[in-house]
Design a protein around this motif. Structure first.
Motif, PDB file in Angstrom:
ATOM      1  N   ILE A  40      60.198  12.924  38.839  1.00  0.00           N
ATOM      2  CA  ILE A  40      58.853  13.452  39.067  1.00  0.00           C
ATOM      3  C   ILE A  40      58.868  14.466  40.212  1.00  0.00           C
ATOM      4  N   ALA A  41      59.654  14.214  41.239  1.00  0.00           N
ATOM      5  CA  ALA A  41      59.751  15.159  42.360  1.00  0.00           C
ATOM      6  C   ALA A  41      60.370  16.479  41.915  1.00  0.00           C
ATOM      7  N   VAL A  42      61.376  16.423  41.057  1.00  0.00           N
ATOM      8  CA  VAL A  42      61.992  17.656  40.548  1.00  0.00           C
ATOM      9  C   VAL A  42      60.979  18.438  39.723  1.00  0.00           C
ATOM     10  N   ILE A  43      60.183  17.741  38.911  1.00  0.00           N
ATOM     11  CA  ILE A  43      59.154  18.411  38.123  1.00  0.00           C
ATOM     12  C   ILE A  43      58.127  19.066  39.040  1.00  0.00           C
ATOM     13  N   ALA A  44      57.739  18.389  40.119  1.00  0.00           N
ATOM     14  CA  ALA A  44      56.755  18.948  41.050  1.00  0.00           C
ATOM     15  C   ALA A  44      57.300  20.188  41.758  1.00  0.00           C
ATOM     16  N   VAL A  45      58.556  20.156  42.150  1.00  0.00           N
ATOM     17  CA  VAL A  45      59.153  21.331  42.804  1.00  0.00           C
ATOM     18  C   VAL A  45      59.232  22.496  41.831  1.00  0.00           C
ATOM     19  N   ARG A  46      59.548  22.193  40.576  1.00  0.00           N
ATOM     20  CA  ARG A  46      59.585  23.250  39.564  1.00  0.00           C
ATOM     21  C   ARG A  46      58.192  23.841  39.359  1.00  0.00           C
ATOM     22  N   MET A  47      57.181  22.995  39.383  1.00  0.00           N
ATOM     23  CA  MET A  47      55.809  23.489  39.268  1.00  0.00           C
ATOM     24  C   MET A  47      55.464  24.416  40.443  1.00  0.00           C
ATOM     25  N   LEU A  48      55.928  24.062  41.634  1.00  0.00           N
ATOM     26  CA  LEU A  48      55.668  24.912  42.806  1.00  0.00           C
ATOM     27  C   LEU A  48      56.376  26.259  42.705  1.00  0.00           C
ATOM     28  N   LEU A  49      57.565  26.248  42.137  1.00  0.00           N
ATOM     29  CA  LEU A  49      58.327  27.497  42.040  1.00  0.00           C
ATOM     30  C   LEU A  49      57.797  28.432  40.962  1.00  0.00           C
ATOM     31  N   GLN A  50      57.013  27.925  40.029  1.00  0.00           N
ATOM     32  CA  GLN A  50      56.509  28.753  38.932  1.00  0.00           C
ATOM     33  C   GLN A  50      55.052  29.154  39.125  1.00  0.00           C
ATOM     34  N   LEU A  51      54.616  29.307  40.361  1.00  0.00           N
ATOM     35  CA  LEU A  51      53.234  29.707  40.613  1.00  0.00           C
ATOM     36  C   LEU A  51      53.040  31.177  40.261  1.00  0.00           C
ATOM     37  N   SER A  52      51.856  31.491  39.775  1.00  0.00           N
ATOM     38  CA  SER A  52      51.567  32.866  39.384  1.00  0.00           C
ATOM     39  C   SER A  52      51.094  33.685  40.590  1.00  0.00           C
ATOM     40  N   SER A  53      50.913  34.972  40.365  1.00  0.00           N
ATOM     41  CA  SER A  53      50.471  35.843  41.454  1.00  0.00           C
ATOM     42  C   SER A  53      48.951  35.873  41.579  1.00  0.00           C
ATOM     43  N   ASP A  54      48.238  35.380  40.582  1.00  0.00           N
ATOM     44  CA  ASP A  54      46.776  35.312  40.663  1.00  0.00           C
ATOM     45  C   ASP A  54      46.383  34.198  41.632  1.00  0.00           C
ATOM     46  N   PRO A  55      45.608  34.503  42.675  1.00  0.00           N
ATOM     47  CA  PRO A  55      45.314  33.493  43.701  1.00  0.00           C
ATOM     48  C   PRO A  55      44.564  32.266  43.166  1.00  0.00           C
ATOM     49  N   LYS A  56      43.654  32.477  42.222  1.00  0.00           N
ATOM     50  CA  LYS A  56      42.845  31.361  41.729  1.00  0.00           C
ATOM     51  C   LYS A  56      43.704  30.356  40.957  1.00  0.00           C
ATOM     52  N   ALA A  58      46.971  30.172  41.083  1.00  0.00           N
ATOM     53  CA  ALA A  58      48.036  29.690  41.967  1.00  0.00           C
ATOM     54  C   ALA A  58      47.539  28.538  42.826  1.00  0.00           C
ATOM     55  N   LEU A  59      46.300  28.622  43.299  1.00  0.00           N
ATOM     56  CA  LEU A  59      45.738  27.538  44.092  1.00  0.00           C
ATOM     57  C   LEU A  59      45.572  26.267  43.265  1.00  0.00           C
ATOM     58  N   ARG A  60      45.101  26.440  42.023  1.00  0.00           N
ATOM     59  CA  ARG A  60      44.894  25.283  41.150  1.00  0.00           C
ATOM     60  C   ARG A  60      46.229  24.637  40.782  1.00  0.00           C
ATOM     61  N   LYS A  61      47.190  25.444  40.352  1.00  0.00           N
ATOM     62  CA  LYS A  61      48.494  24.903  39.962  1.00  0.00           C
ATOM     63  C   LYS A  61      49.267  24.383  41.168  1.00  0.00           C
ATOM     64  N   GLY A  62      49.113  25.045  42.300  1.00  0.00           N
ATOM     65  CA  GLY A  62      49.783  24.576  43.511  1.00  0.00           C
ATOM     66  C   GLY A  62      49.257  23.232  43.973  1.00  0.00           C
ATOM     67  N   SER A  63      47.937  23.051  43.877  1.00  0.00           N
ATOM     68  CA  SER A  63      47.378  21.752  44.276  1.00  0.00           C
ATOM     69  C   SER A  63      47.800  20.660  43.301  1.00  0.00           C
ATOM     70  N   MET A  64      47.939  20.985  42.032  1.00  0.00           N
ATOM     71  CA  MET A  64      48.453  20.001  41.077  1.00  0.00           C
ATOM     72  C   MET A  64      49.901  19.639  41.396  1.00  0.00           C
ATOM     73  N   ALA A  65      50.685  20.623  41.790  1.00  0.00           N
ATOM     74  CA  ALA A  65      52.088  20.364  42.132  1.00  0.00           C
ATOM     75  C   ALA A  65      52.192  19.509  43.393  1.00  0.00           C
ATOM     76  N   ILE A  66      51.358  19.782  44.383  1.00  0.00           N
ATOM     77  CA  ILE A  66      51.362  18.978  45.615  1.00  0.00           C
ATOM     78  C   ILE A  66      50.923  17.550  45.301  1.00  0.00           C
ATOM     79  N   GLY A  67      49.933  17.388  44.438  1.00  0.00           N
ATOM     80  CA  GLY A  67      49.511  16.051  44.022  1.00  0.00           C
ATOM     81  C   GLY A  67      50.611  15.303  43.295  1.00  0.00           C
ATOM     82  N   THR A  68      51.344  16.002  42.434  1.00  0.00           N
ATOM     83  CA  THR A  68      52.472  15.386  41.730  1.00  0.00           C
ATOM     84  C   THR A  68      53.565  14.994  42.707  1.00  0.00           C
ATOM     85  N   LEU A  69      53.808  15.829  43.689  1.00  0.00           N
ATOM     86  CA  LEU A  69      54.799  15.504  44.713  1.00  0.00           C
ATOM     87  C   LEU A  69      54.373  14.288  45.523  1.00  0.00           C
TER      88      LEU A  69
END
Length: 96
Positions: A40-56, A58-69
């Motif tokens: 699960i931690a590897v999946i969360a780090v992968r989610m963090l590395l695949q963030l888009s350049s759109d701020p909105k 990126a914030l949503r996907k980044g918060s999901m990745a932090i929650g998964t971590l």
């Protein structure tokens, strides 16, 4: 001539993996829990590395990745305690 010192006491691991897991303080279930948390931690780090350049997004996907971590961290620290309540014996019914 230098004096040799023992860094660790000798361990008898003649019965195989059961002795090994006792020495590191894990059971088979605890090892599986740590493995699931690592995946699960590897999946969360992968989610963090695949963030888009759109701020909105990126914030949503980044918060999901932090929650998964966070879930992976809690599972790694307390997973054996959490699952011990699930796999315990069934409670006895009311006495009549």
């Amino acid at each position: 001539m230098p004096k040799l010192t023992n860094l660790a006491a000798p361990q008898d691991l003649s019965t195989g993996f059961a002795d090994f897991f006792k020495t590191i303080g894990l059971t088979g279930g605890g090892l599986v829990t740590k493995g699931v948390a690592a995946v699960i931690a590897v999946i969360a780090v992968r989610m963090l590395l695949q963030l888009s350049s759109d701020p909105k997004t990126a914030l949503r996907k980044g918060s999901m990745a932090i929650g998964t971590l966070f879930v992976a961290l809690v599972l790694a620290l307390y997973g054996d305690t959490l699952f011990a309540t699930v796999t315990g014996p069934a409670p006895a019914g009311p006495k009549s």
